[in-house]
Design a protein around this motif. Sequence first.
Motif, short mmCIF file in Angstrom:
data_model
loop_
_atom_site.label_atom_id
_atom_site.label_comp_id
_atom_site.label_asym_id
_atom_site.label_seq_id
_atom_site.Cartn_x
_atom_site.Cartn_y
_atom_site.Cartn_z
N VAL A 1 0.78 -1.26 -0.16
CA VAL A 1 -0.05 0.16 0.08
C VAL A 1 0.90 1.38 0.04
O VAL A 1 0.63 2.16 -0.40
N GLY A 2 2.06 1.13 0.46
CA GLY A 2 3.22 2.17 0.36
C GLY A 2 2.89 3.20 1.73
O GLY A 2 3.15 4.37 1.80
N VAL A 3 2.49 2.40 2.88
CA VAL A 3 2.14 2.97 3.95
C VAL A 3 3.40 2.93 5.13
O VAL A 3 4.11 1.76 4.96
N ALA A 4 3.71 4.04 5.80
CA ALA A 4 5.01 3.88 6.36
C ALA A 4 4.88 2.93 7.68
O ALA A 4 3.64 2.79 8.04
N VAL A 5 5.82 2.13 8.12
CA VAL A 5 5.86 1.28 9.37
C VAL A 5 6.57 2.15 10.49
O VAL A 5 7.82 2.55 10.19
N GLN A 6 5.92 2.10 11.62
CA GLN A 6 6.55 2.84 12.75
C GLN A 6 6.84 1.92 13.82
O GLN A 6 5.83 1.34 14.20
N PRO A 7 8.23 1.67 14.32
CA PRO A 7 8.52 0.86 15.47
C PRO A 7 8.00 1.53 16.54
O PRO A 7 8.07 2.74 16.78
N VAL A 8 7.54 0.88 17.56
CA VAL A 8 7.14 0.95 18.85
C VAL A 8 7.62 0.26 19.89
O VAL A 8 7.81 -1.07 19.88
N SER A 9 8.07 0.58 20.88
CA SER A 9 8.52 -0.23 22.15
C SER A 9 8.00 0.06 23.29
O SER A 9 7.33 1.27 23.45
N LEU B 1 12.83 -4.69 6.20
CA LEU B 1 11.99 -3.86 6.83
C LEU B 1 11.96 -4.28 8.52
O LEU B 1 12.00 -3.40 9.33
N ALA B 2 11.61 -5.57 8.25
CA ALA B 2 11.19 -6.10 9.82
C ALA B 2 12.49 -5.97 10.60
O ALA B 2 12.29 -5.77 11.63
N ARG B 3 13.47 -6.21 10.04
CA ARG B 3 15.01 -6.34 10.78
C ARG B 3 15.32 -5.03 11.23
O ARG B 3 15.41 -4.69 12.35
N ARG B 4 14.79 -3.94 10.30
CA ARG B 4 15.44 -2.57 10.71
C ARG B 4 14.28 -2.20 11.91
O ARG B 4 14.71 -1.30 12.79
N CYS B 5 13.28 -2.58 12.00
CA CYS B 5 12.10 -2.25 12.96
C CYS B 5 12.86 -2.79 14.19
O CYS B 5 12.40 -2.30 15.28
N GLU B 6 12.81 -4.01 13.94
CA GLU B 6 13.13 -5.08 15.25
C GLU B 6 14.56 -4.38 15.90
O GLU B 6 14.88 -4.25 17.12
N ASP B 7 15.70 -3.76 15.11
CA ASP B 7 16.66 -3.18 15.53
C ASP B 7 16.19 -1.89 16.38
O ASP B 7 17.01 -1.63 17.51
N ALA B 8 15.46 -0.92 16.00
CA ALA B 8 15.16 0.13 16.63
C ALA B 8 14.47 -0.15 17.72
O ALA B 8 14.80 0.66 18.52
N VAL B 9 13.49 -1.02 17.61
CA VAL B 9 12.87 -1.20 19.10
C VAL B 9 13.90 -1.77 20.16
O VAL B 9 14.01 -1.54 21.51
N ARG B 10 14.74 -2.62 19.52
CA ARG B 10 15.89 -3.16 20.56
C ARG B 10 16.87 -2.08 20.95
O ARG B 10 16.92 -1.99 22.26
#
Length: 287
Positions: A171-179, A234-243
Amino acid sequence: MRRTLRRSLGMARVLAHLAKGAATMALVFPFIGATRRRRIIQRWSERVLEIFGLKLQVAGQPATIPGQRPVMLVGNHISWIDIYAYLCVADVRFVAKSEVKRWPLIGWFARHLGTIFVERDRPRDALRVGPEVRRALEERQSVSVFPEGTTTDGSIVLPFSSVLMSAAVDVGVAVQPVSIAYRRPDGGMCRRTAFLGSETLVASIWELAGGGTTHVMLTFLEPVATHGADRRQLARRCEDAVRRSLGHPPRVAPPPLAPGAASAEGAATASPSQTTRTALAKPTESE
């Protein structure tokens, strides 16, 4: 005795609040607009946290404008309480395990709030749910996903699955990591909030109703653009941001297996759900 009484009173407050919420949703929601519904849900969720002695502290903000700019929120998962922390500040639909819809009252709330249910014990069920998540995003509804696929006690972050993130990419929607983290007043990790393994909802509510103050640290991190993105990266980048947000080291990729070692490695490796149901069991001592 005093603690049992306190928990009993807490349970009574929870039940009364759930009943009030059910009545509002059934008798008021059909006659009011979306903006007012969002405000009522926010206040109701704030009261849930208050009843359990949970004080919400928010850093950052959701990168969404209700009805205009949706976002996919992805974060670590500790408890069913996480959802109400999110709802205090974000207008969002959730992807949740199918067992939730069978929970008394809370399951009813989840269904009426547009929760998308997935069979966690059937890995391929995420492929069925993907198109539903995509439709929600196309209709400008934000969606929250817990890509670890299970809960932990907060001491670790499990690998993020990328399957449902493909909907955001399409869809082209941004993904926002949240911890999210739960802390005692002294700053230590609070485990009484964790909802692990075979624990029942009633047992979890009973534990939470025991009193004491816990700080809920909810952090909205920098959104990640998805245009042309690879969902696994993308998943790895979000995971690293949460970590990083939680002070955990980045996940190290396992070394390549030697020829013939695959079967032995597979036999020795537990699934994420096994890990959280055994090694992360709640301590028996009172916090």
